[in-house]
Structure formats: C-alpha cells, structure tokens
Design an enzyme around this catalytic site. Structure first.
Site, short mmCIF file in Angstrom:
data_model
loop_
_atom_site.label_atom_id
_atom_site.label_comp_id
_atom_site.label_asym_id
_atom_site.label_seq_id
_atom_site.Cartn_x
_atom_site.Cartn_y
_atom_site.Cartn_z
N GLU A 1 -1.75 -5.81 8.47
CA GLU A 1 -1.10 -5.23 9.44
C GLU A 1 -1.99 -5.64 10.82
OE1 GLU A 1 -0.31 -1.04 9.05
OE2 GLU A 1 0.63 -1.30 6.92
N ASP B 1 0.94 -1.24 0.14
CA ASP B 1 0.10 0.17 0.00
C ASP B 1 0.93 1.39 0.11
OD1 ASP B 1 0.87 0.00 2.65
OD2 ASP B 1 -1.13 -0.17 3.53
N SER B 2 1.99 1.23 0.13
CA SER B 2 2.96 2.00 -0.06
C SER B 2 2.96 2.77 -1.63
CB SER B 2 4.49 1.91 -0.06
OG SER B 2 4.98 0.73 -0.76
N LYS C 1 -1.21 -9.74 2.53
CA LYS C 1 -0.57 -9.06 3.75
C LYS C 1 -1.47 -8.14 4.67
CE LYS C 1 2.65 -5.79 3.58
NZ LYS C 1 2.27 -4.66 5.14
N ASP D 1 -1.32 -6.09 -0.60
CA ASP D 1 -1.59 -5.66 0.75
C ASP D 1 -2.82 -4.89 0.88
OD1 ASP D 1 -0.34 -4.77 3.30
OD2 ASP D 1 1.03 -3.20 2.04
N GLU E 1 8.95 -4.23 11.14
CA GLU E 1 9.29 -3.00 10.53
C GLU E 1 9.60 -2.10 11.64
OE1 GLU E 1 7.75 0.43 7.83
OE2 GLU E 1 6.66 -0.99 7.97
#
Length: 292
Positions: free
Chosen positions: A124, A53-54, A122, A92, A191
């Site tokens: 979070e 999602d960056s 993925k 993501d 991270e």
C-alpha cells in the site's frame, strides 16, 4: 479436493495479464486465505488470487488489517499456493514489514516469494513507496500497487473513507498512480475512489487498474471472497461496493444443524456410513471378550 478439470487452464502470468489489458478484457481478482478458498477460486477460473491482509478480519477475527503478522501472512500464502494451479498469486505485505526502508521491503518481498511461494506481492502507498517498489521490481518480483483508500492507514483517514472526492484529493490519487507506474508496478489496485476519477486515472495509465469500490471503468475488479460469497452471519456490515453472489453462511448453517439433529436422533451414522465385519470374526471377538 475434487477431480482436476479435463482441460486445465494455462498458467496466468504477467504477460497474460498485459495481453488481457491490451485487448480490453477485464481482469478478475479475488482474495483467498487458505487451501479451500484458493482451490475453489482457481477452479472457478479467476485470473488472479490475492492473499490479502483482509484475512486478519475475515479469517482471524482481528479488528483491522494492521494487526496481522508477517509469519501469519506467510502461513496463509503457503496454504493458498498449494491449491492454486493456474491463477497468478499475489501476497499482501502486512503493515510493519515494508515501510521502514526499501531494504526491509525487499527482504519481506523475497520471503513472500521463497517462503510464501507467491508469484508477486502487493503493498500500500503512493509516491512515498517508489524507492521500495523499484528495489523489489529490480530483483524480478512483480509488484501490485495499492492507492486510494489504503486500509493499513485507515486511522489517518478517520476510518474507511472514500478518497479522491475533491479536486486536490483526486489529483493526489492520480499523482500516486503515475509514480507507481513509473516505479515499475505491473498493475494498481484503486480502492474506494469515485468511479469517474478511477476511470480517468485508468485512461491515463499504460498498466491495468484493479478496482474495489472504484466503479466499472477500471481494467478489472477485486473482491474479498468471504464478502461476495456471503460467508458471514446476518447483520454483519459490508461495504457498499460489495455484491453478494451467494449465501455460504446459510447453507453451512443448514448443513451443520441437520448434522446436529441427526446425531441427536441417532439417524447418523446410518448403515451406509459404517464398515462391516465378517459375522464369524465378530462372534470370535465376542467370545474373546467374555470375562473382560
């Protein structure tokens, strides 16, 4: 988009990654957000391509990752999937698409699998995401966890701040890691955690860890492709953990400036860049245009 290699790589799978982990071979992961960036990453031989999602910030110009929408992520996932032949692909899950309930998380994961053509997803979060991870893994979709600094929640941390710098904070990261492993994650991104903390957590787990700003003791590493290739203008702030391996911005700028100058001076296009017409056909064409 280039000639395929004479001896193409074998498809990287979850068993491939497990074998690498057992053998102590570091896992390479890199982000990609479109066909060209995935094409070059796959050709370079990376093991895993993450549609992170960056892309919200590096490809779409948004302020942070929380802005990107589900449909935008799926569009980019499909683009990456078309270019990737061997690397394992992971999408993501964007903020707002999985936190409400395990059922919502599963529905989104299925969309990433079917519409986005990703092989895994993925998400979070730590212990609070266990039920959702179990739900997704339960239908056969591999899940990559993400602990430590979780960018979608950076406002809760007061920004992009290192996690696990105190005993209690480090214990929380470890507890999250163990919970996600038990829930069925095949690997974890760690991270922005002190290197010694990430290394110890890696030793405590039976699944691989992928570090980003977490030192060399992880089972593998991931970087944002735009950051590590230097595809940004001078002066842009990048995280401490990023090593710049190239300078794509400078080379692109040089090429485009040269193109601009040659167009202005009429050096381009040169005869070798143009198509010919038989002389007789052109003379007939000229004759036909008389009086027009």
């Amino acid at each position: 988009m280039g000639t395929p290699p004479a001896n193409p790589r074998k498809q990287v799978t979850i068993p491939t990654l497990k074998k690498m982990h057992r053998g102590g071979e570091p896992i390479t992961m890199i982000t990609a957000h479109d066909f060209p960036s995935a094409h070059v990453a796959d050709a370079a031989g990376v093991d895993v391509i993450l549609v992170g999602d960056s892309l919200a910030m590096v490809a779409l110009g948004m302020e942070d990752t929380s802005e990107v929408l589900l449909e935008e992520m799926l569009l980019h996932c499909r683009s990456v999937a078309r270019a990737t032949k061997a690397a394992f692909t992971i999408g993501d899950l964007p903020m707002g698409s999985y936190e409400i309930s395990p059922t919502q998380a599963l529905e989104t994961a299925i969309r990433f699998k079917k519409d986005g053509r990703m092989q895994g997803v993925k998400l979070e979060g730590g212990q609070e995401m266990v039920s959702s991870i179990e739900k997704i893994v339960g239908v056969g979709i591999p899940v990559l966890g993400h602990i430590g600094l979780t960018p979608q929640r950076q406002h809760m941390f007061g920004g992009f701040r290192v996690q696990g710098k105190t005993k209690d904070s480090a214990e929380k990261v470890l507890e999250d890691a163990l919970a996600l492993q038990e829930a069925g994650c095949f690997a974890l991104v760690i991270e922005a955690v002190p290197a010694e903390v990430a290394a110890l957590i890696t030793q405590k787990l039976s699944i691989p860890t992928i570090g980003i700003g977490a030192g060399n003791g992880c089972s593998g590493q991931v970087l944002v492709q735009v950051d590590m290739t230097g595809n940004f203008p001078p002066g842009r702030r990048i995280p401490k953990f990023v090593k710049q391996y190239g300078n794509v911005w400078s080379e692109s700028l040089r090429a485009i400036e040269a193109y601009r100058d040659e167009v202005k001076s009429r050096q381009y296009p040169a005869p070798e860049h143009t198509y010919d017409m038989p002389k007789q056909e052109f003379e007939m064409f000229v004759e036909a245009t008389k009086g027009v």
